[in-house]
Design a protein around this motif. Structure first.
Motif, PDB file in Angstrom:
ATOM      1  N   LEU A  28     -12.875  30.772 -29.358  1.00 44.69           N
ATOM      2  CA  LEU A  28     -12.677  29.453 -28.477  1.00 44.69           C
ATOM      3  C   LEU A  28     -13.050  30.058 -27.162  1.00 44.69           C
ATOM      4  O   LEU A  28     -13.375  29.606 -26.708  1.00 44.69           O
ATOM      5  CB  LEU A  28     -11.922  28.686 -28.940  1.00 44.69           C
ATOM      6  CG  LEU A  28     -12.037  28.679 -30.752  1.00 44.69           C
ATOM      7  CD1 LEU A  28     -10.803  27.569 -30.946  1.00 44.69           C
ATOM      8  CD2 LEU A  28     -13.186  27.788 -31.003  1.00 44.69           C
ATOM      9  N   GLU A  29     -11.949  30.446 -27.126  1.00 44.26           N
ATOM     10  CA  GLU A  29     -11.864  30.985 -24.909  1.00 44.26           C
ATOM     11  C   GLU A  29     -13.493  32.013 -24.340  1.00 44.26           C
ATOM     12  O   GLU A  29     -13.337  31.174 -23.528  1.00 44.26           O
ATOM     13  CB  GLU A  29     -10.435  32.282 -24.964  1.00 44.26           C
ATOM     14  CG  GLU A  29     -10.514  31.751 -23.288  1.00 44.26           C
ATOM     15  CD  GLU A  29      -9.454  32.829 -23.455  1.00 44.26           C
ATOM     16  OE1 GLU A  29      -8.034  32.212 -23.124  1.00 44.26           O
ATOM     17  OE2 GLU A  29      -9.503  34.083 -22.684  1.00 44.26           O
ATOM     18  N   ARG A  31     -15.969  31.738 -25.723  1.00 40.14           N
ATOM     19  CA  ARG A  31     -16.966  30.710 -26.569  1.00 40.14           C
ATOM     20  C   ARG A  31     -17.954  29.959 -24.660  1.00 40.14           C
ATOM     21  O   ARG A  31     -18.675  29.785 -24.073  1.00 40.14           O
ATOM     22  CB  ARG A  31     -16.738  30.002 -27.183  1.00 40.14           C
ATOM     23  CG  ARG A  31     -17.900  29.028 -27.614  1.00 40.14           C
ATOM     24  CD  ARG A  31     -18.211  28.133 -28.005  1.00 40.14           C
ATOM     25  NE  ARG A  31     -17.618  27.283 -28.379  1.00 40.14           N
ATOM     26  CZ  ARG A  31     -16.714  25.824 -29.778  1.00 40.14           C
ATOM     27  NH1 ARG A  31     -17.627  26.906 -30.563  1.00 40.14           N
ATOM     28  NH2 ARG A  31     -16.218  25.370 -29.539  1.00 40.14           N
ATOM     29  N   GLU A  32     -16.161  29.633 -24.574  1.00 38.70           N
ATOM     30  CA  GLU A  32     -15.780  28.798 -22.949  1.00 38.70           C
ATOM     31  C   GLU A  32     -16.671  29.507 -22.051  1.00 38.70           C
ATOM     32  O   GLU A  32     -17.684  29.026 -20.832  1.00 38.70           O
ATOM     33  CB  GLU A  32     -14.477  28.391 -22.673  1.00 38.70           C
ATOM     34  CG  GLU A  32     -14.181  26.542 -23.740  1.00 38.70           C
ATOM     35  CD  GLU A  32     -15.133  26.127 -24.499  1.00 38.70           C
ATOM     36  OE1 GLU A  32     -15.415  25.833 -22.565  1.00 38.70           O
ATOM     37  OE2 GLU A  32     -15.927  26.231 -25.005  1.00 38.70           O
ATOM     38  N   LEU A  33     -16.292  30.657 -21.811  1.00 35.71           N
ATOM     39  CA  LEU A  33     -16.636  31.845 -20.738  1.00 35.71           C
ATOM     40  C   LEU A  33     -18.176  32.503 -21.005  1.00 35.71           C
ATOM     41  O   LEU A  33     -18.986  32.203 -19.258  1.00 35.71           O
ATOM     42  CB  LEU A  33     -15.711  32.546 -21.216  1.00 35.71           C
ATOM     43  CG  LEU A  33     -16.102  34.168 -19.838  1.00 35.71           C
ATOM     44  CD1 LEU A  33     -15.437  33.725 -18.028  1.00 35.71           C
ATOM     45  CD2 LEU A  33     -15.474  35.480 -20.721  1.00 35.71           C
ATOM     46  N   LEU A  35     -20.250  30.128 -22.068  1.00 34.91           N
ATOM     47  CA  LEU A  35     -21.313  29.138 -21.787  1.00 34.91           C
ATOM     48  C   LEU A  35     -21.054  28.998 -20.179  1.00 34.91           C
ATOM     49  O   LEU A  35     -22.146  27.910 -19.802  1.00 34.91           O
ATOM     50  CB  LEU A  35     -21.028  27.680 -22.912  1.00 34.91           C
ATOM     51  CG  LEU A  35     -20.505  27.641 -23.909  1.00 34.91           C
ATOM     52  CD1 LEU A  35     -19.713  26.152 -25.147  1.00 34.91           C
ATOM     53  CD2 LEU A  35     -22.135  27.284 -24.453  1.00 34.91           C
ATOM     54  N   LYS A  36     -20.321  29.225 -19.768  1.00 31.39           N
ATOM     55  CA  LYS A  36     -20.090  28.962 -18.205  1.00 31.39           C
ATOM     56  C   LYS A  36     -21.473  30.073 -17.056  1.00 31.39           C
ATOM     57  O   LYS A  36     -21.252  29.372 -16.202  1.00 31.39           O
ATOM     58  CB  LYS A  36     -18.105  28.973 -17.893  1.00 31.39           C
ATOM     59  CG  LYS A  36     -18.120  28.678 -16.425  1.00 31.39           C
ATOM     60  CD  LYS A  36     -16.358  28.741 -16.412  1.00 31.39           C
ATOM     61  CE  LYS A  36     -16.237  29.337 -15.166  1.00 31.39           C
ATOM     62  NZ  LYS A  36     -14.995  29.851 -15.008  1.00 31.39           N
ATOM     63  N   ASP A  59     -23.879  28.150 -30.303  1.00 31.86           N
ATOM     64  CA  ASP A  59     -24.595  27.995 -29.327  1.00 31.86           C
ATOM     65  C   ASP A  59     -24.985  28.960 -28.919  1.00 31.86           C
ATOM     66  O   ASP A  59     -25.773  29.277 -27.685  1.00 31.86           O
ATOM     67  CB  ASP A  59     -23.379  28.280 -28.329  1.00 31.86           C
ATOM     68  CG  ASP A  59     -22.614  26.718 -28.588  1.00 31.86           C
ATOM     69  OD1 ASP A  59     -23.258  25.591 -28.036  1.00 31.86           O
ATOM     70  OD2 ASP A  59     -21.095  26.806 -28.822  1.00 31.86           O
ATOM     71  N   TYR A 134     -15.896  40.866 -24.374  1.00 28.42           N
ATOM     72  CA  TYR A 134     -14.169  40.318 -23.703  1.00 28.42           C
ATOM     73  C   TYR A 134     -13.668  40.840 -25.210  1.00 28.42           C
ATOM     74  O   TYR A 134     -14.248  40.608 -26.292  1.00 28.42           O
ATOM     75  CB  TYR A 134     -14.617  38.676 -24.456  1.00 28.42           C
ATOM     76  CG  TYR A 134     -13.306  37.271 -25.375  1.00 28.42           C
ATOM     77  CD1 TYR A 134     -12.940  36.540 -23.803  1.00 28.42           C
ATOM     78  CD2 TYR A 134     -12.349  37.966 -25.497  1.00 28.42           C
ATOM     79  CE1 TYR A 134     -11.693  36.324 -23.679  1.00 28.42           C
ATOM     80  CE2 TYR A 134     -10.918  37.355 -26.084  1.00 28.42           C
ATOM     81  CZ  TYR A 134     -10.664  36.379 -24.746  1.00 28.42           C
ATOM     82  OH  TYR A 134      -9.272  35.822 -25.016  1.00 28.42           O
TER      83      TYR A 134
END
Ligand SMILES: C[S@@+](CC[C@H](N)C(=O)[O-])C[C@H]1O[C@@H](n2cnc3c(N)ncnc32)[C@H](O)[C@@H]1O
Length: 212
Positions: A28-29, A31-33, A35-36, A59, A134
Motif C-alpha cells: 500500500l505504501e 502504491r502511494e509512492l 501514484l505520486k 491503478d 520498492y
C-alpha cells in the motif's frame, strides 16, 4: 547453492494462499509512492499467488514473474487483472518494454550474495531510466537472524531446508549502490499463515530510483 526450487511449489501445493489475501502494508505504501510519481506500469518479481499484485492492478498495468506453477495458477484466479508468468526473476529478459516501477516483496533475502546481485541487476534491466523500485526483505533485527549455520555474512540456515539473508541498513546501501536511494524503512509485519499461524517478521524496506 539455492533454496530447493521445489520448496515453494510444495508449499503452495499443500497450503494454497499461504499468507491469506490481505496485501502487505508495504504494497500500500509502494502504491502511494507510485501514484505520486505518475507510474503507469509495475513489474512484480516473485509475485507468489497475487496477494500483493492485487494492491496494484486497479491503478496500474501489472506484470510479474513467479517460479512456482501452482502459485501462478492461484494468481490467475485471485488477481486476473495482473499478468503473472512462470519463470525465474533472476533471468534478465532479452527484450521487452521497460517498466515504470518494480515492487519486490521478500524475494531478495532468499539468495546468496552472487544471486542477490543478479536479481538486483535483472530488476534494474527491466526498469526505465528514472523508474522507481520498492523492495522488502528480512531485517537483521528479526529474531531469526543469527540462528542456525552461518552460510555467509548475515545469511543463516535458520530453519530446516531454508536459509535467508538478514538485511542491515548497510546491506541496502551495498546492494543498491548504483541507484538513487529515496528512503529506507523498517517495520514489523504480522502474517496469518494457514500452517504457521500468526507470525511476526521484522522487515526492511527501500525505495530507490534508477539513475537516468
Ligand atoms: C516469501 S515468498 C513472497 C511471495 C510474494 N512476493 C508475496 O508478496 O506474497 C517468495 C516468492 O518468491 C518465489 N520465488 C522464489 N525464487 C524465485 C525466482 N528465482 N524467481 C521468481 N520467483 C521466485 C517463490 O515461489 C515465492 O512465491
Amino acid at each position: 547453492m539455492r533454496i530447493n526450487d521445489q520448496y515453494w511449489e510444495r508449499r503452495f501445493g499443500s497450503e494454497g494462499m499461504i499468507w491469506g489475501t490481505e496485501p502487505s502494508p508495504t504494497a500500500l505504501e509502494a502504491r502511494e509512492l507510485f501514484l505520486k510519481h505518475g507510474v503507469r506500469t509495475v513489474f512484480v518479481p516473485g509475485a507468489g499467488y497475487g496477494r500483493n499484485t492485487k494492491a496494484f492492478s486497479r491503478d496500474f498495468i501489472v506484470e510479474g514473474v513467479e517460479l512456482s506453477e501452482t502459485a501462478v495458477k492461484l494468481a490467475g484466479e485471485w488477481d486476473p487483472d495482473s499478468l503473472v508468468r512462470c519463470g525465474s526473476a533472476l533471468d534478465a529478459p532479452e527484450e521487452g518494454e521497460l517498466f515504470d516501477a518494480i515492487y519486490c516483496y521478500d524475494l531478495l533475502h532468499l539468495f546468496l550474495e552472487p544471486e542477490r546481485r543478479r536479481l538486483v541487476a535483472s530488476c534494474l534491466s527491466r526498469l526505465r531510466p528514472g523508474g522507481l523500485l520498492y523492495f522488502t526483505s528480512f531485517s537483521d533485527e528479526d529474531p531469526c537472524c543469527g540462528r542456525g549455520e552461518q552460510l555467509e555474512t548475515g545469511t543463516y540456515r535458520y530453519k530446516e531446508g531454508k536459509y535467508a539473508h538478514f538485511f542491515s541498513e548497510d546491506d541496502w546501501k551495498a546492494h543498491f549502490s548504483g541507484t538513487e536511494i529515496l528512503e529506507t524503512g523498517a517495520l514489523r509485519e504480522t502474517l496469518d499463515g494457514a500452517t504457521e499461524g500468526l507470525h511476526d517478521y521484522m522487515l526492511r524496506t527501500i525505495a530507490a530510483r534508477k539513475k537516468g
